[in-house]
Scaffold this motif. Structure first.
Motif, PDB file in Angstrom:
ATOM      1  N   ILE A 650       0.827  -1.208   0.000  1.00 43.40           N
ATOM      2  CA  ILE A 650       0.000   0.000   0.000  1.00 43.40           C
ATOM      3  C   ILE A 650       0.867   1.267   0.000  1.00 43.40           C
ATOM      4  O   ILE A 650       0.533   2.252  -0.633  1.00 43.40           O
ATOM      5  N   TYR A 651       1.979   1.200   0.736  1.00 42.02           N
ATOM      6  CA  TYR A 651       2.809   2.407   0.888  1.00 42.02           C
ATOM      7  C   TYR A 651       3.930   2.446  -0.131  1.00 42.02           C
ATOM      8  O   TYR A 651       4.453   1.415  -0.579  1.00 42.02           O
ATOM      9  N   GLY A 666       5.149   8.053   5.739  1.00 43.07           N
ATOM     10  CA  GLY A 666       5.202   7.540   4.370  1.00 43.07           C
ATOM     11  C   GLY A 666       4.113   8.102   3.482  1.00 43.07           C
ATOM     12  O   GLY A 666       3.191   8.779   3.949  1.00 43.07           O
ATOM     13  N   PHE A 667       4.264   7.823   2.181  1.00 41.87           N
ATOM     14  CA  PHE A 667       3.283   8.240   1.174  1.00 41.87           C
ATOM     15  C   PHE A 667       2.464   7.040   0.723  1.00 41.87           C
ATOM     16  O   PHE A 667       2.994   5.930   0.618  1.00 41.87           O
ATOM     17  N   MET A 668       1.214   7.303   0.423  1.00 45.59           N
ATOM     18  CA  MET A 668       0.436   6.365  -0.379  1.00 45.59           C
ATOM     19  C   MET A 668       0.278   6.993  -1.760  1.00 45.59           C
ATOM     20  O   MET A 668      -0.035   8.176  -1.864  1.00 45.59           O
ATOM     21  N   ASP A 678      -0.362  11.272   2.705  1.00 45.76           N
ATOM     22  CA  ASP A 678       0.832  11.043   3.513  1.00 45.76           C
ATOM     23  C   ASP A 678       0.390  10.880   4.958  1.00 45.76           C
ATOM     24  O   ASP A 678      -0.717  11.282   5.323  1.00 45.76           O
ATOM     25  N   GLY A 679       1.241  10.269   5.744  1.00 44.22           N
ATOM     26  CA  GLY A 679       0.864  10.101   7.145  1.00 44.22           C
ATOM     27  C   GLY A 679       1.792   9.141   7.838  1.00 44.22           C
ATOM     28  O   GLY A 679       2.799   8.688   7.279  1.00 44.22           O
ATOM     29  N   VAL A 690      -1.638   0.660  12.564  1.00 38.96           N
ATOM     30  CA  VAL A 690      -2.642   1.728  12.494  1.00 38.96           C
ATOM     31  C   VAL A 690      -2.193   2.728  11.449  1.00 38.96           C
ATOM     32  O   VAL A 690      -1.094   3.282  11.529  1.00 38.96           O
ATOM     33  N   VAL A 691      -3.069   2.925  10.439  1.00 36.66           N
ATOM     34  CA  VAL A 691      -2.802   3.892   9.380  1.00 36.66           C
ATOM     35  C   VAL A 691      -3.347   5.239   9.831  1.00 36.66           C
ATOM     36  O   VAL A 691      -4.553   5.403  10.000  1.00 36.66           O
TER      37      VAL A 691
END
Lengths: 962, 88, 179, 417
Positions: A650-651, A666-668, A678-679, A690-691
Motif C-alpha cells: 500500500i505504501y 510515508g506516502f500512499m 501522507d501520514g 494503524v494507518v
C-alpha cells in the motif's frame, strides 16, 4: 354575461363555504372546491392569459393537467409559485393570482401588438436575423419579453419538503374507473396497494360522465370503492401526480397539500405498476381555434357537472367522435342553445334532445377578438356562438408507459398511439389502452391485474348506458386558410409545421426543436399528435413513421423544492464534529470547515483580529508548549497474518521493517503514481498496524485498503477496521511538551531512550488507556495523546490546567499550518496537486531502491515521470521587508513574447518566529535551482523571490529532541 | 434509481454502491512492464454498449463483487463476490 | 474570519437530548460497549461465547449482548457490559477493535417509527438484508430492531448531523399525521 | 428560393407567406465513394465537415449520422461556452473554439445566439479563493480574460445567490470570465449543417455504421445501414459512442460512457444574467433566452449508454441549486434529460489518428464538448486534410496515455486524485 354559475348542482363545490380571491387585481367569488379556472369561468372571465410568443389572448381550454393557456402566478396564499395551471390549482381564500406574460394584465396586454407582426416572425425566425451588427444588441429586449411568470425575489421558503420512500405490491396510477377497479382487484388478491390520482377528488371521468356501476350511480360506486380500499389498510393518495418512472420501475410521486406544507415527494418501489392514466381530449384544427372560450368539450362537461358552471348561452359543439354527444346533451339540458357540428356523415349516435345536429360538417374558422363570437363551417354556413366546445378525439396518456421504455403502437381506428408490447412489471388499463365503453374499461382492469394473483374481489360491472368510441381522424392539413393553432402555449401554427418541412426539419425531434412544438410547460399534451400528423401528411409518411418525441419526466412540472427535500443547509454535505467541539466553543474557538470537519481555526473569539491571533498562537507554540486537538487524523487498523506484506504494497515506503511500537512517515500513491496521501504508520505488534492518514482522506484510504485487500490479498490475509472516531487525539508540542506531559502522570516513562521520536507508548489517564505517539507536525518535540473520544474532556481540561504554569497556548489549525510550513512539511492537495509524484517532493529512495511491488510503482517510470522539467517542491524567500507572496502566485518565464508559467506558490505565511515571510512552491526543476531568483506574477503584479529548500526553520531538526 | 444486488446484503439502491472498473483488467506487476501494457491497465477500457462485467463495491458493507449488467437497458443479470468470481 | 460555529447547530447534550412528536420518541443510548470483530467469526464465537452471526438490516436483536452483521466477515458486537476481550489480532483468526465511543447509538420507538425509516432509507424494512449496515439519512449506519425499538449506530462525527436530520424528519412526520 | 438569412429576407418572405425558403441542408442519397467521411452528425462532426470544405477545399465529403443531426450531446447539453482553463495546451484549444464562436453567426449566416453575459465560478472558502487565484493567474499568463471577483462583484452579477451568513457554502468571491456565456445548441448544429451542405457536403441521416472496411491494415471505408461507402480518410466524432465504434475498428479507448443529467425549469422572466458555477454544490446554472433556468450537475454514478433521467442524481443537483439560489424553490422542474458523455481519465479530449491508419478520432470531451465544437471541427478537419496534427491538437493525441503526459485540468486546479 355568457358563462354563469347555475343555482344548483356541482359535485366538487361546497356552496356553504364561499371564498374570494384576486385575479389580475379584481376580486373573484367562488366556493370551496373550486379551482381558479372554475371560479374564473363562473365569473365569466374570458381572457386568462397571453401566449408565449405573439401575446395572443387566450382562455381556459381544459379542466386538468393538459391546460396550455391558463397559467397564473400564485402568491399571497399558502402556495406561492409562478406558472401555475389555473385548472388544477384550488381557489383558496385570499389567494392572489396574476396572469403570466401580460403587462399590465391579460385583458389589456401592451405587448399584444406583436401579433400583428406574426407573419414576419414565424417559427425559428431568430436563427435568420439579429446577426447584424450583433446578437448582443437584441438579446436583452428579447429576454425581457420572453419567459412566462415572475419569481418573487423576496419569497421565503415555508420549510423543507417531505420525502417518503414506500414499497408495495401494486401501485395503481389513476383513480378513474379503470384504476379503481384495478386497485380493488389487487387488494382483493391480498396485495398491498397504493392508489394515486392527480385530482383532489377520485373518480376520474366518473366525476362528470354518466355511468351506472353495479346498479349504483357512479359517484356512489366511487365512494364505496375508495372506502373499501382504504378500509383494508391500503394507501390512497389524491392530489398526487405520478410524474416519473425511473430505472427498475422506481416511480416518483408529487403530492400537493393545501395546508401550507410544501409538496411531498414519494419514491415508490412497487412490484407491479398498473397504469390507468386515461386519455386527453384533442382540439380540432380550424383557423383561429385559439380564441378564448373555445374549449375542450370534456372540460365544458366537467365544469358543468363538477362546478355547476355553464360556459355559455349559445354554444357550438364541434366533434369528430362520439364522446361529445353527452356534452352537447348536458349543455342543452342545462339551458344552452346548442348546435352540434359533426364531421362524420354516417353511423352517428342519435342527436341528444334539444341539440341541433349538423352532420358531415366541419369548422373552418372561428371569429372574434377577445372571445369567440361565431364560427364558419366548410359549407360556408356562419353560426353565431358565445362559446365553442370541441372534441378532436382522445390521446391516451402514454407518458409514464413510455418513460418506462414502453414502445407505442399506432391504432388507426382510434387515431391514436396506444401502449405496445408490455413492459416488465407494468400493465395498462382503461382509456390509456384505448378502452371507451365502461365494460371494456373494467375488463381491461381485470386483465391488467390478472397476473398479480387470484382475487377475492368481484370485478365491477357497468349496468348503465355505455359510451361508444367512434372517431374520424381530424388532423390539420397543409395549406389551410388562416392561422390554425397546434401548440397554444408556444404559438405554433400549421404553417410553422409546413415551414419546418420546407426547410428539411422533418425528423420529429427536429420539428419539435425548430418550431418549439410541445416544448412549453404543458409539454404538448394537447398538441404533439396533431403536429406530427401534419408532418406525416406533408412528407407522405404515416403517423407511426414520423413517430413521437421521447417522453421525459416529469409528466407535469414538479416544484424544485420537492426534489431537494431536506437536503440543504447543514443537512447538505454534513461536516463531522469533534468530540471536544463544545469545549472549544466555550474556549472561544473560531471554527472553519477543513477536510469535511468543523475545526477550530484559532481561539480568542470571533471578535479577535484573526491574523494577529493566529500569529500569536504560532509564535507562542515555539516558545513553550502548544495544545492542539488533532482528533480528526485517521486511525485505520490493519490486522491479520499478512498485515506487514499488505502495508508494504500500500505504501510507497517500505513498512514491513518497522518494529512493533514504532512509527514511520510515508506516502500512499495512486496507481498513476501521484501522491494520494501522507501520514504516519504505527506498528502496534507483529500483525497489527494503524494507518494515520490525513483527515480528509479517511474514507477514501479506508476504501482503497478494503479494495486491495479483497482484490489482491484475499479476505483471510488482512482485515481493516476504521476506528478514527473511537479516539480523540490531543497533541502537545513544543520545548516544554515533555514537562507538561510528565505532570499529567500518565503512568509511563517519557524518557527519550524509552520513548524516542517516532515511537509509541501505552499509558493510563485515570481509568482509561491512552496511547502516546511521539510524532511531530511542528518540528518541535511533540506527543500525540489518544484517548477514548467520550472520555477526552477531563484529559484536555487537565492539559489546559497543567499548561497554565508553562504558559501553554492552545492553537487552532491556522497556526499549525504556519508551524508546519516553517518546517517545509507538506499538506497533500495543497502543496501537491493531481500531478505530483513522490520524487517531486524529494522522496526518491523507494523509487530507486525498492525491489518489491507497491501501488503506483510503474507510473514512476513513464516518460513524463522521468522528465527533467518537472515541478519540484521548494521554498521561496522574498527580499527583506516585503510582504508574503499570495498563495496561487505563479512563477513566470518569458519567451517569444509570451509568458509561461513555471510553477506556483502552494502555501505562504508570515512566520512570527522567523520574523519574515515564508512560502512553499512547486517550481520547474526547483530542486536544482536553490539560490536562483525568479519572477512571479499575481493578478498582473510582478514580484521576485529566491528559491530555497523547503525547510526554513531548524533545518537540522534539533528541536525534535530539544 | 437502479437496484443492485450486493452478493452479501441483497438488493440495495445504486446510491450505496461505487463503480470499481471493468472486470478482468488484471494488474501487471513490476517496474519493467511496458508503457503500453501499463497504460492499458490504467486507462484503456472496453466500455461496451450492452452486456458488461464490472467490479462494484457495496460501500456500506465493503463487499467488492463482480456484476454483470446491461449498460443500455440497465438490466442486472448476476453479482458474485470478488473472491469467488472468475476474475480473469 | 467568519465563525462557522454560528451556523452549525451545537452538538446536543446526549444525556438529555430527546426528539418527541406524537407516535415517535428518539433518544441517545449511552454506555454500550461496542466492538468491531472481523475474520473467522466461528473462532470468535468459540473464544467469546457470543454468537457467530449478527442480525441483518431491521433484524431483531435481543438481550444485553448481541451482534449486528455489518459485512460478510465482520460484525458489530454490542454489549451492556464490557466484554473481557483484548483488542487486536487473535491467533485464532479474528481481529477486535473497540468502537464504544466511535459509534453513537440512538433508539427510536413508537407507532411512527416506520415513518422515520421511510424517510431515512429506500431499503424495504420488511424485505430483510444480511447486513445491518445501510445508508440511513445518507450516512452509513448500523440499523436493527431491539425488542420493539429501532436502534441506529452511526459514526460519532456524524451523530449531530443525524440528530438534526431526525429532528427535521420528526417535524415532517408530525405535520403529515396532522394533515 | 431564399438562401441568405437576414432581417430583409425575413421581411420579404413574410410578405410572401414564408414560402420561399430552401431546405437548411440537403438530404441526398449516399454516393459509393467520397474523398472523406465524417462519422457523427453532432456539433463536432458537422463542424469537421464544414471546415473540411471551407478551410481545405475538400467538398466531396459524406457526413454520416445514425439518427438525426444534433441529436446527441449537442442537443442535450447546458450550452455553456467558456475558455477559462489552466494548462496552456487546454487554453489553446478552448480559446480557438471561443474565438471561432465569436464569429460563428456571421461565418455561417446563422444566428447561434452566442450570449456573452459572463460566467462566475464561486469560491466558498479561503482555500478555494487561493485555488481560484492560482487558476486566474494561470489564465492571465495564458492570455485568457479572467479576473478575481470579490463577494461584492459576485453580488453585482448574481444578486439572488445565497449570501446569507448561514449559507451552507458561503460565498467569499470567485473567478470571472466576461467573454463566457451560452449559445443556442441546436442552432450550432443546424448552422454548421447548412454551411457544410451549401459547400457540397452530403449530410446523410439515419445511416448507422455497421462495420469498417479494413484493407491492407488501413481503413478504407464503412459499411452502413444505407450501404457501403468508401473513402481513404475517415474521421469520427461520436462522443459517448466512441468505444462502440473503436471496438468495430479493433482498438480500445481510455473512455467510460456516463449519463450526464440536465434539466430546465419552467420559463420565467429574467432573474439570472450570467452563468454561475459552484464548486461546493457541483452545480452550474444559467437562464436561457426563453426564460428557463438551465441546470447541470455531476455525472451519474453508473456507467451507462441509457439516455435516462435518474432521480437521486437529480435530487442532489436540485438541492445544490436551491442552496445556491434559495428563491428558485418557487420554480417547477419542466424537463429532465441525460446525454451520454465520454469520460477520459484526464478529462481532456483525444484528437488524432487512431491505431487503425486512415481513421482519425475526436472524442473524450466528456461534459464539455459543446464549447469546443468549432475547435474540434477545425482540428479534425486539419488532420483529415493533411494527415498531420495541427500544433494545437498534438498534445491531445492518444499517445499521451502511454507517456503519462496527461492534461488533467482537475489535477491542475488543485484537486488531488
Amino acid at each position: 354575461m355568457t358563462a354563469s354559475r347555475l343555482s344548483s348542482g356541482g359535485s366538487a363545490i361546497d356552496r356553504s363555504r364561499p371564498i374570494s380571491f384576486s385575479f389580475d387585481g379584481r376580486t373573484v367569488q367562488g366556493f370551496e372546491g373550486d379551482t381558479i379556472a372554475s371560479a374564473l369561468l363562473a365569473a365569466d372571465v374570458a381572457v386568462v392569459g397571453r401566449s408565449f410568443k405573439y401575446h395572443r389572448p387566450r382562455g381556459i381550454w381544459g379542466a386538468g393537467v393538459e391546460e396550455p393557456n391558463a397559467l397564473v402566478d400564485v402568491a399571497g396564499s399558502v402556495r406561492a409559485t409562478p406558472n401555475t395551471r389555473a385548472t388544477t390549482e384550488p381557489a383558496l381564500a385570499g389567494l392572489v393570482a396574476k396572469s403570466v406574460n401580460a403587462t399590465p394584465n391579460a385583458a389589456a396586454d401592451r405587448n399584444a401588438f406583436i401579433d400583428r407582426f406574426s407573419r414576419f416572425i414565424p417559427a425559428a425566425f431568430y436563427y435568420k436575423t439579429f446577426m447584424w451588427p450583433d446578437w448582443h444588441l437584441f438579446e436583452p429586449r428579447i429576454r425581457a419579453v420572453a419567459g412566462l411568470g415572475k419569481v418573487d425575489p423576496d419569497w421565503k421558503s415555508p420549510g423543507p419538503a417531505d420525502q417518503i420512500n414506500r414499497h408495495c405490491d401494486v401501485l395503481v396510477v389513476g383513480a378513474g374507473p379503470a384504476g379503481l377497479a384495478a386497485a380493488k382487484l389487487a387488494a382483493g388478491a391480498g396485495k398491498s396497494v397504493i392508489l394515486v390520482d392527480d385530482q383532489p377528488l377520485l373518480g376520474g371521468s366518473l366525476l362528470h360522465r354518466d355511468a351506472e356501476i353495479d346498479g349504483k350511480p357512479a359517484a356512489a360506486w366511487v365512494d364505496g370503492t375508495v372506502a373499501e380500499i382504504e378500509g383494508a389498510g391500503h394507501l390512497v393518495l389524491s392530489s398526487t401526480t405520478a410524474f416519473g418512472i425511473y430505472d427498475h420501475n422506481l416511480i416518483a410521486l408529487n403530492q400537493r397539500h393545501h395546508d401550507g406544507r410544501p409538496d411531498t415527494l414519494w419514491r415508490v418501489r412497487p412490484r407491479q405498476i398498473v397504469l390507468a392514466t386515461g386519455a386527453i381530449e384533442r382540439p380540432l384544427p380550424f383557423a383561429n381555434n385559439d380564441l378564448p372560450r373555445i374549449m375542450s368539450a370534456d372540460a365544458a362537461l366537467a365544469y358543468l357537472r363538477r362546478y355547476a358552471v355553464l360556459i355559455g348561452r349559445r354554444i357550438v359543439v364541434a366533434t369528430n367522435n362520439d364522446s361529445a354527444y353527452e356534452v352537447a346533451g348536458a349543455l342543452a339540458t342545462a339551458g344552452a342553445d346548442v348546435t352540434l357540428v359533426e364531421m362524420r356523415k354516417n353511423a352517428l349516435p342519435a342527436a341528444p334532445s334539444g341539440v341541433k345536429l349538423l352532420a358531415g360538417r366541419a369548422l373552418v374558422s372561428a371569429r372574434g377578438g377577445m372571445r369567440v363570437e361565431g364560427v364558419t363551417l366548410d359549407d360556408g354556413t356562419s353560426l353565431a356562438a358565445d362559446s365553442v366546445v370541441v372534441s378532436g378525439g382522445w390521446t391516451p396518456t402514454v407518458h409514464l408507459f413510455c418513460q418506462a421504455r414502453g414502445k407505442l403502437a399506432w391504432d388507426e381506428t382510434r387515431a391514436a398511439f396506444l401502449p405496445g408490447d408490455p413492459v416488465e412489471g407494468i400493465s395498462v388499463a382503461g382509456a390509456l389502452n384505448g378502452a371507451v365503453a365502461l365494460s371494456d374499461v373494467f375488463s381491461s382492469a381485470a386483465k391488467a391485474t390478472s397476473a398479480i394473483g387470484e382475487t377475492k374481489a368481484v370485478a365491477p360491472r357497468s349496468t348503465g348506458a355505455e359510451a361508444i368510441g367512434g372517431v374520424l381522424a381530424a388532423w390539420p392539413i397543409p395549406s389551410a386558410k388562416g392561422r390554425v393553432w397546434i401548440d397554444y402555449q408556444n404559438d405554433v401554427t400549421a404553417k410553422d409545421v409546413e415551414l419546418a418541412a420546407r426547410e428539411n426539419f422533418v425528423s420529429v425531434e427536429h420539428l419539435k426543436r425548430y418550431t418549439t412544438l410541445g416544448m412549453a410547460t404543458d409539454q404538448g399534451k394537447t398538441s404533439n399528435l396533431a403536429g406530427l400528423a401534419l408532418m406525416a401528411n406533408i412528407t407522405g409518411r404515416t403517423v407511426p413513421e414520423v413517430g413521437t418525441t421521447t417522453y421525459r419526466p416529469p409528466f407535469t412540472p414538479v416544484p424544485l423544492a420537492s426534489f431537494a427535500g431536506a437536503l440543504g443547509g447543514e443537512l447538505m454535505s454534513p461536516v463531522r464534529r469533534l468530540p471536544l467541539e463544545n469545549v472549544h466553543r466555550a474556549n472561544g474557538a473560531v471554527f472553519q470547515e477543513y477536510g469535511g470537519w468543523l475545526r477550530p481555526a484559532h481561539y480568542g473569539g470571533a471578535g479577535a483580529d484573526a491574523d494577529r491571533t493566529i500569529q500569536d498562537e504560532a509564535r507562542r507554540a515555539r516558545q513553550s508548549v502548544a495544545l492542539f486537538d488533532g482528533s480528526t487524523l485517521g486511525k485505520i487498523e490493519v490486522m491479520g497474518p499478512k498485515a506487514a506484506e499488505f502495508v508494504d504494497f500500500i505504501y510507497y515506503n517500505t513498512m514491513s521493517t518497522l518494529k512493533p511500537g514504532r512509527c514511520r512517515y510515508g506516502f500512499m500513491l495512486s496507481e498513476n503514481g501521484v501522491v494520494f496521501d501522507d501520514g504516519i504508520l504505527v506498528r502496534l505488534d507483529e500483525n497489527r498496524f494503524v494507518v494515520s492518514c490525513s483527515t480528509s482522506h479517511v474514507a477514501s484510504v479506508h476504501a482503497r485498503l478494503e479494495e486491495w485487500r479483497q482484490d489482491r490479498f484475499g479476505r483471510g490475509a488482512v482485515y481493516i477496521h476504521n476506528a478514527t472516531s473511537e479516539m480523540a487525539t490531543l497533541t502537545v508540542s513544543g520545548p516544554n511538551s515533555k514537562k507538561l506531559l510528565e505532570a499529567l502522570d500518565l503512568g509511563l516513562s517519557l524518557d527519550d531512550a524509552e520513548l524516542p521520536h517516532m515511537a509509541i507508548g501505552e499509558g493510563r489517564f485515570g481509568e482509561d488507556a491512552v496511547r502516546i505517539a511521539r510524532v511531530s507536525f511542528t518540528g518541535d518535540r511533540s506527543y500525540e495523546v489518544s484517548i477514548r473520544a467520550d472520555r477526552a474532556e477531563p484529559l484536555w481540561a487537565r492539559m489546559q490546567e497543567t499548561g497554565k504554569a508553562l504558559d501553554a497556548v492552545t492553537i487552532g489549525l491556522e497556526a499549525l499550518m504556519i508551524l508546519r510550513a516553517e518546517k517545509g512539511y507538506i499538506v497533500i492537495g495543497k502543496d501537491t496537486d493531481g500531478t505530483t509524484l513522490p520524487h517531486d517532493l524529494g522522496v526518491d529512495g523507494p523509487r530507486t531502491k525498492r525491489k518489491n511491488e507497491y501501488v503506483g510503482r510503474r507510473s514512476l517510470f513513464t516518460d513524463v515521470a522521468m522528465q527533467e522539467s518537472r515541478l519540484q517542491f521548494v521554498g521561496l524567500s522574498v527580499a527583506e521587508g516585503e510582504p508574503p507572496l499570495a498563495t496561487g502566485t505563479h512563477a513566470i518565464a518569458k519567451g517569444g513574447g509570451k509568458l509561461r508559467s513555471q510553477g506556483f506558490v502552494t502555501s505562504s505565511y508570515h512566520s512570527p518566529t522567523l520574523g519574515r515571510p515564508i512560502a512553499l512552491a512547486l517550481i520547474e526543476r526547483g530542486a536544482s535551482r536553490h539560490g536562483e531568483t525568479i519572477d512571479l506574477q499575481h493578478l498582473g503584479m510582478l514580484r521576485h523571490a529566491t528559491i530555497t529548500g523547503p525547510c526554513a526553520f531548524d533545518p537540522s531538526g534539533e528541536r525534535l529532541n530539544a | 434509481m437502479q437496484l443492485f444486488t450486493c452478493p452479501f446484503c441483497g438488493p440495495r439502491d445504486e446510491t450505496e454502491f461505487h463503480f470499481g472498473g471493468e472486470a478482468g483488467n488484471l494488474r501487471p506487476d513490476g517496474a519493467d512492464v511496458t508503457a503500453d501494457r501499463w497504460a492499458s491497465y490504467l486507462y484503456m477500457r472496453d466500455n461496451p454498449k450492452g452486456a458488461t462485467r464490472e467490479i462494484w463495491v457495496h460501500m456500506n458493507c465493503g463487499e467488492f463483487f463482480v456484476m454483470e449488467r446491461d449498460t443500455v437497458n440497465h438490466k442486472v443479470e448476476t453479482s458474485i463476490a470478488l473472491d469467488s468470481a472468475e476474475h480473469a | 474570519m467568519r465563525n462557522l460555529a454560528e451556523k452549525w447547530a451545537v452538538v446536543p447534550d446526549w444525556q438529555t437530548a430527546a426528539i418527541e412528536v406524537p407516535g415517535l420518541a428518539i433518544r441517545s443510548l449511552a454506555g454500550l460497549s461496542q466492538y468491531l470483530v472481523s475474520g473467522d467469526l466461528d473462532a470468535w464465537s468459540k473464544v467469546s461465547g457470543a454468537p457467530a452471526k449478527g442480525v441483518g438490516a431491521f433484524g431483531k436483536a435481543e438481550g444485553e449482548r448481541y451482534a449486528a452483521q455489518v459485512a460478510r466477515d465482520r460484525m458489530l458486537v454490542v454489549s451492556a457490559a464490557p466484554l473481557g476481550i483484548e483488542p487486536g489480532w487473535h491467533e485464532e483468526g479474528f481481529g477486535v477493535t473497540v468502537v464504544s465511543a466511535g459509534l453513537q447509538a440512538f433508539e427510536a420507538e413508537g407507532s411512527e417509527t416506520a415513518e422515520l425509516i421511510a424517510r431515512a432509507t429506500t431499503l424495504d424494512p420488511s424485505a430483510g438484508s444480511a447486513s445491518a449496515a445501510l445508508s440511513f439519512a445518507g450516512a452509513n449506519a448500523v440499523v436493527y430492531r431491539h425488542g420493539d425499538k429501532l436502534r441506529i449506530h452511526v459514526d460519532r462525527g456524524l451523530a449531530t448531523y443525524l440528530w438534526t436530520w431526525m429532528e427535521t424528519a420528526a417535524r415532517n412526520i408530525a405535520a403529515a399525521a396532522k394533515g | 428560393m431564399t438562401r441568405r438569412y437576414s432581417a430583409l429576407s425575413l421581411f420579404k418572405e413574410g410578405l410572401a407567406g414564408q414560402k420561399g425558403w430552401e431546405p437548411a441542408w440537403r438530404s441526398p442519397e449516399p454516393k459509393k465513394t467520397y474523398d472523406a467521411i465524417v462519422i457523427g452528425g453532432g456539433g463536432h462532426g458537422l463542424a469537421t465537415a464544414y471546415y473540411l470544405a471551407k478551410n481545405h477545399g475538400i467538398t466531396n465529403v459524406a457526413l454520416l449520422e445514425k439518427g438525426w443531426i444534433g441529436g446527441g450531446n449537442t442537443g442535450r447539453n447546458t450550452t455553456v461556452v467558456r475558455s477559462n482553463y489552466y494548462y496552456p495546451e487546454s487554453v489553446a484549444i478552448y480559446d480557438l473554439a471561443h474565438r471561432l464562436y465569436e464569429g460563428l453567426s456571421a461565418d455561417l449566416n446563422y444566428n447561434v445566439m452566442l450570449s456573452q453575459r459572463g460566467m462566475v465560478f464561486l469560491a466558498h472558502s479561503i482555500n478555494e479563493m487561493e485555488i481560484t487565484a492560482r487558476t486566474v493567474n494561470a489564465m492571465q499568463i495564458n492570455g485568457i480574460d479572467a479576473e478575481i471577483f470579490s463577494v461584492d462583484d459576485v453580488r453585482r452579477v448574481a444578486p439572488l445567490l445565497n449570501f446569507a451568513p448561514d449559507a451552507r457554502f458561503p460565498i467569499l468571491g470567485g473567478g470571472w470570465q466576461g467573454r463566457a456565456g451560452t449559445a443556442r445548441h441546436d442552432a450550432v448544429a443546424w448552422g454548421y449543417a447548412r454551411g457544410a451542405s451549401r459547400l457540397g457536403v452530403d449530410i446523410i441521416q439515419n445511416c448507422e455504421i455497421t462495420d469498417f472496411i479494413i484493407e491492407g491494415g488501413r481503413c478504407r471505408g464503412v459499411h452502413t445501414t444505407r450501404g457501403t461507402i468508401r473513402a481513404d480518410r475517415i474521421g469520427m466524432a461520436v462522443a459517448g459512442h466512441s468505444s462502440v465504434l473503436a471496438a468495430k475498428a479493433g482498438f480500445r479507448l481510455p473512455v467510460n460512457s456516463y449519463a450526464l443529467q440536465a434539466c430546465v425549469s419552467e420559463p420565467v422572466k429574467p432573474i439570472l444574467d450570467t452563468v454561475v458555477l459552484s464548486p461546493g454544490t457541483g452545480v452550474y446554472v444559467s437562464q436561457s433566452d426563453k426564460g428557463e433556468i438551465v441546470i447541470g450537475g455531476a455525472l451519474d454514478r453508473v456507467p451507462s449508454y441509457g439516455q435516462r433521467g435518474n432521480l437521486p442524481v437529480l435530487e442532489g443537483v436540485i438541492a445544490g441549486l436551491l442552496e445556491m439560489f434559495p428563491t428558485f424553490a418557487q420554480l417547477k422542474l419542466m424537463r429532465q434529460w441525460a446525454g451520454i458523455v465520454d469520460v477520459v481519465p484526464d478529462s481532456s479530449p483525444i484528437i488524432g489518428e487512431s491505431p487503425l491508419p486512415n481513421l482519425f478520432i475526436n472524442c473524450g470531451w466528456g461534459t464539455g464538448g459543446f464549447k469546443a465544437i468549432p475547435a474540434g471541427g477545425t482540428l479534425l478537419a486539419h488532420l483529415l486534410a493533411t494527415g498531420k496534427h495541427h500544433d494545437i491538437s498534438r498534445p491531445f493525441d492518444l499517445a499521451r496515455f502511454a507517456s503519462g503526459r496527461l492534461l488533467d485540468e482537475a489535477a491542475g486546479s488543485g484537486i488531488a486524485h
